[in-house]
Design an enzyme around this catalytic site. Sequence first.
Site, PDB file in Angstrom:
ATOM      1  N   PHE A  98      72.716  47.547 -16.490  1.00 18.74           N
ATOM      2  CA  PHE A  98      71.767  46.763 -17.264  1.00 18.74           C
ATOM      3  C   PHE A  98      71.965  45.270 -17.005  1.00 18.74           C
ATOM      4  CE2 PHE A  98      69.009  48.143 -20.891  1.00 18.74           C
ATOM      5  CZ  PHE A  98      68.295  46.947 -21.028  1.00 18.74           C
ATOM      6  N   ARG A 341      80.518  35.828 -18.585  1.00 15.96           N
ATOM      7  CA  ARG A 341      79.070  35.766 -18.406  1.00 15.96           C
ATOM      8  C   ARG A 341      78.445  34.576 -19.135  1.00 15.96           C
ATOM      9  NH1 ARG A 341      75.292  39.269 -16.449  1.00 15.96           N
ATOM     10  NH2 ARG A 341      73.177  39.051 -17.278  1.00 15.96           N
TER      11      ARG A 341
END
Length: 370
Positions: A98, A341
């Site tokens: 994802f 991230r």
Amino acid sequence: MPAYSGSTSQTQPHSQAVTVPPALAVPVIEATFPRRLHPYWPQLQEKSRTWLREMRLMPPDKVERYADSLCYTDLVAGYYIGAPDELLTAIADLSSWFFAWDDRHDRDSVHGRAAQWRLLCRGLHDALDAPHEYLRHRDPLVAGFADCVRRLYSFLGPSWNARFARHFHPVIDAYDQEFRNRRDGVVPTVATYVELRRLTFAHWAWIDLLEPTARRELPDAVRKHPAYRRAALATQDFSAWYNDLCSLPKELAGDEVHNLGISLIHHEGLTLEEAVREVHRRVTQCVTNFLEAEEEVLLFARNLSRRTARGKELAEAVESCVDNMRNWFSSVYWFHHESGRYRVDSWDDRSMPPYVTEDVLAENELVGEE
């Protein structure tokens, strides 16, 4: 300047200091939602690295350098406590996929690769309906998705599989809508964005996965019980909007138009600081909403357990699902402060994550066009 200045200190599962800027701190999470990890987590990290390499979703050098620090396995290992190891591995791979899909969406949008994006969406729709036929697809994202779906479809049977597919097809379509919005410079209104985000975050697909974790498909009467749905929606909205809160600097740097804060700024006239406070308020309200719904769901489960032996088994499954809904709060919260991230201030280019390789994305897309 850092995106969010100042910090509070906590300890993460690996006994390292975690920095939480005050603007992002949610004290109720830190105080009453303890962090848990599935005992299979260490093996999950190794398996995830292998899978990312084999599926060519990240170059080998970037897998070695960034995979563990991105903490994708930590996130999932905190969601689905009690899942069989094989199921947890499949869910973890879906989660990693994802994030890779989200990165492709971003780069295709930036570079206007509309034809490649449409081809990818078509492949994902097809793989969702017939995963075995797409395991060797030349686009790594289609093949990786097919592999995850094939494995997930092995746990509960045709009716659950069909529901998962019904819930995931709109996710693909919603990502396509975001692609078009971004290419046209359309910032959704707040109300429109909230509904779109519930799709792009795949709210109901992640909730569906609570059932194989509990080793039982829930009947409609349970899944559609108002309190169960409110609890599920609260945990997913929290996760989506907390992600928006933490990723706002990253997405502003990348000229993104899809973020609750960006919609508030664009359509409600809020300043950046006001938008951060409003998203934070909504995030905190989700916790309150969950705690209220949780009590009702647990009362509903207790009533089920008093009826029959089957009712007792069903009640145990419901309790497992709600317990893991609760785990989403702490897992999502700490993930955003552990994962590389969201460390946009440490990147050489604030609009381009260092774990993404642009030429590999382009090469994969060209292969998919052939």
